[in-house]
Enzyme design. Structure first.
Site, PDB file in Angstrom:
ATOM      1  N   ASP A   7     -91.999  53.543  65.349  1.00 59.17           N
ATOM      2  CA  ASP A   7     -91.672  54.695  66.192  1.00 59.17           C
ATOM      3  C   ASP A   7     -90.342  55.307  65.749  1.00 59.17           C
ATOM      4  O   ASP A   7     -90.221  56.517  65.514  1.00 59.17           O
ATOM      5  CB  ASP A   7     -91.587  54.186  67.650  1.00 59.17           C
ATOM      6  CG  ASP A   7     -91.466  55.296  68.657  1.00 59.17           C
ATOM      7  OD1 ASP A   7     -91.616  56.471  68.282  1.00 59.17           O
ATOM      8  OD2 ASP A   7     -91.216  54.993  69.837  1.00 59.17           O
ATOM      9  N   ASP A  44     -83.026  47.354  59.348  1.00 60.13           N
ATOM     10  CA  ASP A  44     -81.761  48.101  59.245  1.00 60.13           C
ATOM     11  C   ASP A  44     -81.557  48.621  57.826  1.00 60.13           C
ATOM     12  O   ASP A  44     -81.183  49.772  57.607  1.00 60.13           O
ATOM     13  CB  ASP A  44     -80.565  47.245  59.716  1.00 60.13           C
ATOM     14  CG  ASP A  44     -80.660  45.787  59.292  1.00 60.13           C
ATOM     15  OD1 ASP A  44     -81.709  45.388  58.753  1.00 60.13           O
ATOM     16  OD2 ASP A  44     -79.690  45.048  59.492  1.00 60.13           O
ATOM     17  N   LYS A  93     -87.650  42.130  60.913  1.00 62.92           N
ATOM     18  CA  LYS A  93     -86.259  41.736  61.168  1.00 62.92           C
ATOM     19  C   LYS A  93     -86.241  40.216  61.292  1.00 62.92           C
ATOM     20  O   LYS A  93     -85.811  39.629  62.283  1.00 62.92           O
ATOM     21  CB  LYS A  93     -85.770  42.436  62.452  1.00 62.92           C
ATOM     22  CG  LYS A  93     -84.314  42.249  62.778  1.00 62.92           C
ATOM     23  CD  LYS A  93     -83.365  42.935  61.817  1.00 62.92           C
ATOM     24  CE  LYS A  93     -81.928  42.616  62.161  1.00 62.92           C
ATOM     25  NZ  LYS A  93     -80.965  42.992  61.126  1.00 62.92           N
TER      26      LYS A  93
END
Ligand code: ATP
Length: 342
Positions: free
Chosen positions: A225, A201, A169
């Site tokens: 995760d 995202d 990110k």
């Protein structure tokens, strides 16, 4: 010589699915001619209740002195058990394969991807300061950890479909530059592997739209995760999602899912735990140079695939009515039959 397997039964459905995996391992080791001895290492919510700590010293000693650990899911104390063990034993690579399988209903087909998740750092290092008016958690990344996990991903891609998607990110957090630079640096040693980068995202979005286009997904701890549960939903059930936590000297193998507190444990799907055992056999076979274990892992995977083809064998999460015990008995039969005809 017997290989010593430390076994954490865990909480919720854990003891039921771990018992199932042990039965399967006992059958497979006998059929393929190698020895396993199991030593129980109690840990999790039940250990906290019974002994006052989630990971008693005796259990840690048993795990550390074993050849590998087979772990069931643990509940509220997961952080004190598995997050702790990953860091303590430096199990830096969390490898999570996801594949659509014949017999398992899914909105997608031909999905075959692996999430390679850095397992020791990031926000899960749990360096926190929580006050009444504020909360701070540090995202810790080091060059060493970013580089070694990237190597795992590229080595894996080299023997798969030769593609790595590096997920971060970076548009918001400069810290990801370290992860990105390490990954792209490692990539230079693997010219046959295609590299792409993706913001997390967009990754979450693309994974739902087009899961088939991914091969190896390389990412940091918390993103890995979260993306894992998404990938498990894509291939049909968390009850089929399994993983390896490996470092240079030790391996711990477990399902991706938690303790499933909302279901009757006698109907829990044990296949993620069984497939985690299969990964354990592969890892032991490779690291100990034991060909019988590698063969056994193949036989076990074949038996699981053939079991899934018949809906009467499936547990409720996969749309069937079978109990954990029935599925286990059937799997052992299929396994032994497969071995005797091979
Ligand atoms: P925990 O608090 O231990 O993480 P959870 O309910 O938050 O538990 P999971 O245990 O991962 O999360 O379960 C998510 C969903 O998937 C639940 O509906 C659960 O019943 C289902 N599930 C997970 N594992 C299995 C399994 N082995 N067999 C059947 N259903 C499962």
């Amino acid at each position: 010589m017997a290989y010593v397997i430390s076994v954490i039964p865990g909480d919720g459905i854990g003891p039921v699915i771990v018992r199932s995996a042990r039965k399967v391992l006992e059958a497979v080791s006998e059929a393929y001619g190698f020895k396993l001895s199991f030593v129980e290492a109690l840990a999790g919510d039940s250990a906290k209740r019974d002994f006052g700590e989630p990971l008693p010293k005796d259990s840690l000693d048993k795990i550390v002195s074993s050849d590998a650990c087979l772990k069931g899911p643990v509940g509220e104390t997961a952080k004190d058990v598995v997050v702790f063990l990953r860091q303590k034993l430096d199990l830096y690579a969390n490898i999570r394969p996801f594949k659509t399988l014949p017999g398992v209903s899914s909105k997608w087909k031909d999905v075959d991807l692996v999430i390679v998740r850095e397992n020791t750092e990031d926000l899960y290092k749990c360096v926190e300061d929580v006050g009444e008016e504020y909360a701070v958690a540090l995202m810790v990344l080091t060059k060493k950890a970013c580089t070694r996990i990237a190597k795992v991903a590229f080595q894996m891609a080299e023997v798969r479909r030769k593609k790595v998607t590096v997920v971060h990110k970076i548009n918001v957090l400069r810290s990801f530059e370290l992860f990105r630079t390490a990954a792209l640096g490692v990539a230079r040693s693997y010219p046959s592997v295609t590299v792409e980068e993706m913001l997390v995202d967009n990754m979450a979005y693309q994974l739902v739209l087009n899961p088939q286009k991914f091969d190896v997904i390389l990412t940091t701890n918390m993103f890995g995760d979260i993306l894992s549960d998404e990938a498990a939903g894509i291939v049909g059930s968390l009850g089929l999602a399994y993983s390896a936590n490996v470092g240079d000297n030790f391996g711990l193998f477990e399902p991706v899912h938690g303790t499933a507190p909302d279901i009757d444990p006698s109907y829990a799907n044990p296949l993620a735990q069984v497939m985690a055992s299969k990964m354990m056999l592969e890892w032991l076979g490779r690291t100990k140079g034991n060909a019988a274990m590698l063969e056994a892992a193949k036989g076990l995977e074949g038996a699981v695939l053939s079991l899934l083809r018949s809906s009467e064998n499936l547990t409720p999460d996969l749309g069937g009515k079978a109990t954990t015990e029935n599925l286990t008995k059937k799997l052992v039969n299929v396994l032994l039959k497969g071995k005797s005809t091979s």
